[in-house]
Design a protein around this motif. Structure first.
Motif, PDB file in Angstrom:
ATOM      1  N   SER A 410      33.191   2.285 -14.553  1.00 36.96           N
ATOM      2  CA  SER A 410      32.538   1.014 -13.596  1.00 36.96           C
ATOM      3  C   SER A 410      32.099   1.721 -12.475  1.00 36.96           C
ATOM      4  O   SER A 410      32.589   2.715 -11.816  1.00 36.96           O
ATOM      5  CB  SER A 410      33.564   0.139 -13.514  1.00 36.96           C
ATOM      6  OG  SER A 410      34.673   0.416 -12.719  1.00 36.96           O
ATOM      7  N   CYS A 411      31.135   1.164 -11.647  1.00 36.13           N
ATOM      8  CA  CYS A 411      30.806   1.509 -10.645  1.00 36.13           C
ATOM      9  C   CYS A 411      30.234   0.364  -9.733  1.00 36.13           C
ATOM     10  O   CYS A 411      29.450  -0.458 -10.248  1.00 36.13           O
ATOM     11  CB  CYS A 411      29.730   2.477 -10.477  1.00 36.13           C
ATOM     12  SG  CYS A 411      29.181   3.357  -9.101  1.00 36.13           S
ATOM     13  N   VAL A 412      30.311   0.229  -8.631  1.00 34.42           N
ATOM     14  CA  VAL A 412      29.809  -0.671  -7.530  1.00 34.42           C
ATOM     15  C   VAL A 412      29.504  -0.011  -6.330  1.00 34.42           C
ATOM     16  O   VAL A 412      29.988   0.764  -5.843  1.00 34.42           O
ATOM     17  CB  VAL A 412      30.694  -1.849  -7.050  1.00 34.42           C
ATOM     18  CG1 VAL A 412      30.452  -2.869  -6.023  1.00 34.42           C
ATOM     19  CG2 VAL A 412      31.455  -2.554  -8.368  1.00 34.42           C
ATOM     20  N   GLY A 413      27.912  -0.377  -5.979  1.00 38.88           N
ATOM     21  CA  GLY A 413      27.636   0.311  -5.115  1.00 38.88           C
ATOM     22  C   GLY A 413      25.985   0.287  -4.986  1.00 38.88           C
ATOM     23  O   GLY A 413      25.384  -0.249  -5.512  1.00 38.88           O
ATOM     24  N   PRO A 414      25.290   1.000  -4.183  1.00 26.72           N
ATOM     25  CA  PRO A 414      23.709   1.111  -4.202  1.00 26.72           C
ATOM     26  C   PRO A 414      23.325   1.361  -5.330  1.00 26.72           C
ATOM     27  O   PRO A 414      24.069   2.199  -6.210  1.00 26.72           O
ATOM     28  CB  PRO A 414      23.469   1.942  -2.960  1.00 26.72           C
ATOM     29  CG  PRO A 414      25.017   1.863  -2.052  1.00 26.72           C
ATOM     30  CD  PRO A 414      25.883   1.730  -2.953  1.00 26.72           C
ATOM     31  N   ALA A 415      22.176   1.166  -5.748  1.00 34.09           N
ATOM     32  CA  ALA A 415      21.514   1.486  -6.734  1.00 34.09           C
ATOM     33  C   ALA A 415      21.577   3.175  -7.212  1.00 34.09           C
ATOM     34  O   ALA A 415      21.670   3.413  -8.178  1.00 34.09           O
ATOM     35  CB  ALA A 415      20.033   1.025  -6.913  1.00 34.09           C
ATOM     36  N   SER A 416      21.433   3.991  -6.102  1.00 31.43           N
ATOM     37  CA  SER A 416      21.429   5.215  -6.131  1.00 31.43           C
ATOM     38  C   SER A 416      22.541   5.834  -6.923  1.00 31.43           C
ATOM     39  O   SER A 416      22.457   7.024  -7.347  1.00 31.43           O
ATOM     40  CB  SER A 416      21.126   5.906  -4.779  1.00 31.43           C
ATOM     41  OG  SER A 416      22.131   5.476  -3.976  1.00 31.43           O
TER      42      SER A 416
END
Length: 426
Positions: A410-416
């Motif tokens: 899982s990842c949460v953050g900016p699109a990059s």
């Protein structure tokens, strides 16, 4: 079944099993002046459906709105007027109500904890208000990227299963829950054979026994928890957020909490990402400076488990971090731990077990956990012996089995940074 409770001693601890299946753990610590008293129930978010997701946690909240003939204010005043600390918690497999207090108050405080678990008033006029409080809690968790990434990790690891849903529930699932459903959840799950009362620290035994008999004897026995074993997922779940950091959880399967492999899993967790000497910390932070925080943890349930790595890093570094983590994981499976790593991890784990055995709160909750998980008490020498018996090969085999399973992320953050999670599972 006998009409009298069954008693079994485990070193200083005493286990009393009532005829209806309810259990009491007495753990005296005569040298301390405080006690930890509580009631734990083998029921939690795993015992919910999609439709009533969050009911176990909502019930915990509603218990504080009136119990044992006392109002919400009277409940907390009974405890805080004597300097005690009252709390409760709900997780996937159990719910607990507990108090830290002076030894002389242990009996009275146990009555308060017992009323919260076994005599909830559930006032109708408080339900909608308390739902609003829980919805605020859900919103707060969603606003925090560090919390949200773990919620997404659960959903990725256990799709279409209660373990993959939030303990808090959702605004939609809470909407139609009424007090009748709360009572139905109690009737089904808060039954004698799924209740453990646990007391640790300083206390007067006679007063504790009296409270236990008062609260536990009337309980009716019921069916054991019927839980469907989860099927592991194999995907990444991401959320785009305008945050300064990328928040990543990278995961492989791990042993469940009941298997004899759990101690090997604990040692791997420690070696891989447990402290500043761990492989992840040394490689990702010390050597490369890619993250401020990175650690590994062993997350286990009665029939499933995961090894998880959490990292907060610059979004531009997320792809490099996930690759390093995956490479180190596979390298560990291929070569195993070093003797120095085993020695350090063994010492750390034994120290943690020993330290937890010296605090009433940890000992109180441990007694309930052991009975729910193993159906018996496990003393400290046995646990330390199990740690000593783990071999380097045991740890390596545990890691080999993990990478033979399905990865999730899982990842949460900016699109990059979001592609890093997808890359880990590919």
């Amino acid at each position: 079944m006998s009409d009298t409770p069954f008693r079994m001693n485990d070193d200083a601890r005493e286990l009393i099993v009532f005829p209806n299946g309810a259990r009491l753990v007495l753990d005296p610590m005569p040298h301390v002046q405080t006690a930890s008293v509580g009631v734990w129930v083998d029921a939690g978010a795993r015992d919910e459906s999609v439709e009533n997701n969050g009911i176990a946690h909502l019930l915990e909240h509603m218990a504080f709105k009136g119990a044992g003939g006392h109002s919400a204010r009277e409940l907390v005043e009974q405890v805080e007027d004597r300097g005690g600390i009252l709390n409760a918690s709900t997780d996937y497999e159990r719910t607990g109500f507990y108090v830290r207090c002076l030894a002389e108050d242990a009996g009275d405080m146990l009555s308060v904890a017992s009323s919260l678990a076994m005599d909830q008033q559930l006032p109708e006029n408080e339900l909608e208000r308390e739902k609003g409080v829980v919805i605020q809690e859900i919103g707060e968790a969603s606003d925090q990227a560090e919390d949200l990434v773990f919620e997404l990790a659960q959903a990725a690891a256990w799709p279409n299963h209660a373990l993959g849903r939030s303990v808090l529930g959702t605004e939609a699932s809470l909407k139609d829950i009424d007090c009748a459903q709360l009572r139905g959840f109690i009737d089904q799950n808060y039954v004698a054979n799924r209740v453990v009362m646990s007391v640790a620290g300083g206390y007067e035994r006679a007063s504790i026994i009296a409270q236990a008999e008062k609260w536990l004897t009337p309980l009716k026995a019921g069916a054991p928890a019927l839980r469907i074993q989860p099927q592991a997922g194999n995907k990444a779940i991401v959320r785009e957020r305008d945050t300064e950091q990328a928040h990543l959880v990278l995961s492989f399967p791990a042993p469940d909490s009941r298997t004899d492999k759990r101690f090997a899993a604990r040692l791997f967790e420690e070696i891989f990402g447990g402290g500043m000497a761990s492989r992840l910390y040394q490689e990702v932070r010390e050597k490369r400076g890619l993250a401020y925080s990175i650690d590994a943890y062993f997350d286990s349930y009665s029939d499933a488990g995961r090894f998880n790595v959490y990292c907060g890093c610059d979004p531009d570094d997320a792809m490099d971090v996930q690759k390093i983590v995956k490479d180190l994981w596979h390298e560990f499976a291929a070569t195993g731990p070093t003797p120095a790593e085993m020695s350090r991890a063994r010492a750390t784990q034994k120290t943690q077990f020993a330290m937890s055995s010296e605090g009433p709160a940890a000992r109180g909750s441990s007694g309930a956990y052991e009975l729910f998980t193993f159906n018996r008490l496990i003393n400290l020498p046995e646990a330390l012996g199990e740690i000593d018996r783990v071999t380097m090969r045991d740890v390596q085999e545990c890691v080999k089995q993990s990478i033979n399973g399905l990865p999730t992320a899982s990842c949460v953050g900016p699109a990059s940074c979001l592609d890093a999670a997808h890359a880990f599972v590919s």
